[in-house]
Write a protein that holds these residues in place. Sequence first.
Motif, PDB file in Angstrom:
ATOM      1  N   ARG A  27      72.848  52.865  11.170  1.00  0.00           N
ATOM      2  CA  ARG A  27      72.687  53.850  10.107  1.00  0.00           C
ATOM      3  C   ARG A  27      72.024  53.236   8.871  1.00  0.00           C
ATOM      4  N   ARG A  28      72.465  52.037   8.510  1.00  0.00           N
ATOM      5  CA  ARG A  28      71.905  51.403   7.314  1.00  0.00           C
ATOM      6  C   ARG A  28      70.443  51.013   7.518  1.00  0.00           C
ATOM      7  N   LEU A  29      70.096  50.573   8.720  1.00  0.00           N
ATOM      8  CA  LEU A  29      68.693  50.262   9.001  1.00  0.00           C
ATOM      9  C   LEU A  29      67.856  51.536   9.022  1.00  0.00           C
ATOM     10  N   ALA A  30      68.442  52.623   9.529  1.00  0.00           N
ATOM     11  CA  ALA A  30      67.724  53.892   9.560  1.00  0.00           C
ATOM     12  C   ALA A  30      67.401  54.364   8.137  1.00  0.00           C
ATOM     13  N   LYS A  31      68.302  54.099   7.191  1.00  0.00           N
ATOM     14  CA  LYS A  31      68.045  54.466   5.799  1.00  0.00           C
ATOM     15  C   LYS A  31      66.842  53.704   5.243  1.00  0.00           C
ATOM     16  N   GLU A  32      66.568  52.522   5.835  1.00  0.00           N
ATOM     17  CA  GLU A  32      65.391  51.733   5.436  1.00  0.00           C
ATOM     18  C   GLU A  32      64.180  52.093   6.297  1.00  0.00           C
ATOM     19  N   GLN A  33      64.358  53.109   7.157  1.00  0.00           N
ATOM     20  CA  GLN A  33      63.292  53.625   8.026  1.00  0.00           C
ATOM     21  C   GLN A  33      62.807  52.579   9.031  1.00  0.00           C
ATOM     22  N   VAL A  34      63.751  51.801   9.565  1.00  0.00           N
ATOM     23  CA  VAL A  34      63.425  50.820  10.600  1.00  0.00           C
ATOM     24  C   VAL A  34      64.474  50.885  11.709  1.00  0.00           C
ATOM     25  N   GLN A  35      64.118  50.344  12.875  1.00  0.00           N
ATOM     26  CA  GLN A  35      65.039  50.257  14.002  1.00  0.00           C
ATOM     27  C   GLN A  35      65.382  48.804  14.260  1.00  0.00           C
ATOM     28  N   TYR A  36      66.602  48.580  14.718  1.00  0.00           N
ATOM     29  CA  TYR A  36      67.075  47.212  14.932  1.00  0.00           C
ATOM     30  C   TYR A  36      66.137  46.426  15.851  1.00  0.00           C
ATOM     31  N   GLY A  37      65.820  46.999  17.015  1.00  0.00           N
ATOM     32  CA  GLY A  37      65.000  46.278  17.989  1.00  0.00           C
ATOM     33  C   GLY A  37      63.644  45.888  17.446  1.00  0.00           C
ATOM     34  N   VAL A  38      63.047  46.774  16.661  1.00  0.00           N
ATOM     35  CA  VAL A  38      61.725  46.505  16.091  1.00  0.00           C
ATOM     36  C   VAL A  38      61.803  45.374  15.064  1.00  0.00           C
ATOM     37  N   VAL A  39      62.816  45.424  14.205  1.00  0.00           N
ATOM     38  CA  VAL A  39      62.974  44.384  13.179  1.00  0.00           C
ATOM     39  C   VAL A  39      63.180  43.019  13.832  1.00  0.00           C
ATOM     40  N   ILE A  40      64.066  42.963  14.834  1.00  0.00           N
ATOM     41  CA  ILE A  40      64.348  41.690  15.496  1.00  0.00           C
ATOM     42  C   ILE A  40      63.114  41.158  16.198  1.00  0.00           C
ATOM     43  N   GLU A  41      62.372  42.047  16.863  1.00  0.00           N
ATOM     44  CA  GLU A  41      61.155  41.618  17.562  1.00  0.00           C
ATOM     45  C   GLU A  41      60.147  41.035  16.581  1.00  0.00           C
ATOM     46  N   GLU A  42      60.002  41.670  15.416  1.00  0.00           N
ATOM     47  CA  GLU A  42      59.084  41.156  14.393  1.00  0.00           C
ATOM     48  C   GLU A  42      59.538  39.791  13.866  1.00  0.00           C
ATOM     49  N   MET A  43      60.860  39.637  13.667  1.00  0.00           N
ATOM     50  CA  MET A  43      61.371  38.373  13.159  1.00  0.00           C
ATOM     51  C   MET A  43      61.212  37.254  14.185  1.00  0.00           C
ATOM     52  N   VAL A  44      61.466  37.575  15.456  1.00  0.00           N
ATOM     53  CA  VAL A  44      61.295  36.582  16.521  1.00  0.00           C
ATOM     54  C   VAL A  44      59.828  36.178  16.628  1.00  0.00           C
ATOM     55  N   LEU A  45      58.936  37.171  16.523  1.00  0.00           N
ATOM     56  CA  LEU A  45      57.506  36.865  16.588  1.00  0.00           C
ATOM     57  C   LEU A  45      57.095  35.969  15.426  1.00  0.00           C
ATOM     58  N   GLU A  46      57.560  36.279  14.238  1.00  0.00           N
ATOM     59  CA  GLU A  46      57.221  35.458  13.064  1.00  0.00           C
ATOM     60  C   GLU A  46      57.690  34.017  13.254  1.00  0.00           C
ATOM     61  N   GLN A  47      58.901  33.852  13.793  1.00  0.00           N
ATOM     62  CA  GLN A  47      59.424  32.512  14.038  1.00  0.00           C
ATOM     63  C   GLN A  47      58.622  31.811  15.134  1.00  0.00           C
ATOM     64  N   THR A  48      58.215  32.570  16.148  1.00  0.00           N
ATOM     65  CA  THR A  48      57.410  32.016  17.240  1.00  0.00           C
ATOM     66  C   THR A  48      56.066  31.529  16.722  1.00  0.00           C
ATOM     67  N   LEU A  49      55.442  32.312  15.865  1.00  0.00           N
ATOM     68  CA  LEU A  49      54.142  31.924  15.310  1.00  0.00           C
ATOM     69  C   LEU A  49      54.250  30.623  14.513  1.00  0.00           C
ATOM     70  N   ASP A  50      55.343  30.481  13.786  1.00  0.00           N
ATOM     71  CA  ASP A  50      55.555  29.240  13.031  1.00  0.00           C
ATOM     72  C   ASP A  50      55.699  28.049  13.969  1.00  0.00           C
ATOM     73  N   LEU A  51      56.434  28.245  15.061  1.00  0.00           N
ATOM     74  CA  LEU A  51      56.652  27.156  16.022  1.00  0.00           C
ATOM     75  C   LEU A  51      55.348  26.761  16.718  1.00  0.00           C
TER      76      LEU A  51
END
Length: 336
Positions: free
Chosen positions: A269-293
């Motif tokens: 619910r709190r993520l929805a208020k920010e207009q994002v979905q959990y899976g999408v946010v996590i995928e973006e964060m994992v990708l960002e970390q992967t790019l750094d590695l």
Amino acid sequence: MSQDMNHEAIPLVQRQDVVFFASLLRGLEGSIYPLLQEAKVPADLYSSENNYNYLPENTVKNLIQTLGEKLERQEFILLVSSACKNIYIPGFIRRLTQKSSLRAALDEFAAQLKSNVTHTKVYTQFTGGRWWLVREKEGIDEAWFTHAELFSVIFICELLSALTANRWCPKQVGIQSADDKMFSTLPQLTRSQFFTGRSVTAFSIDESLMTAPVSHPYISTEVHVAGRPSHDCFLSTFKLAIQPYLSMGKLPIKMAAKILHLNVRTLQRRLAKEQVQYGVVIEEMVLEQTLDLLKCPSLKITSIAIRMGYSDAAHFTRAFKRQMSMTPSQYRQQFN
């Protein structure tokens, strides 16, 4: 309760503070790693490979509760007093620059504390004809609260003693806990009058001390600008809090909710208020970390794949290509 504390944002604490609290467990019998795991502390807390600065404040709450349950009351007081006096407080004092008065030093300390613990507020206040140092903290009905308040009282006693050359001796002390027995045994508070069940924790300070100059060898002559996370929205604090737990790739939402002490529906619910979905946010964060590695040529792509939670390099390459329209090797070549 203060109006400037955002109840939606995830309470955060600096990584260095989690390291400090985790170090207190080393005096206990047996291995501390099961205790760290139980407290939801990431396995790579002591590793320099993962560059994260904040963790959920729940990790510290859990560590304090564990310490309080494993030690007798006086053992807890002695251990915490020694650690605060010799390790934790000197770190804060070294960042202080205000020497003109105790009040100025305490106000500066309160400002720097906000960068360490986002959902604890400390401030000076003149009320009832006297000065007070006040601590606001929610959660009095939680299992961790009593030992956390005891830790805070010990910390503030040692801080005020250090900044006043042991001249501070409060006449009155307010605590949120219902019982003052464990607090009244502290050396600085044996002659204090206690008020229990208060909405805040508060310590009286004589005006003569409050207005007097502060002299301490650790106080710096340089101005330090403390970095502070944006904690005015849920999404920004969610990312900071959950980043340390992505070292093994995509984190199931049930595990994330457990770490953050939320139920799954509240998190969604709190993520929805920010207009994002959990899976999408996590995928973006994992990708960002992967790019750094991938920018580190010494790390093999197979090792990065395993580290980010993929069963093999082939699965990793397919997922990466779907997101970036190129293979991990092609992305890495851009930086050679």
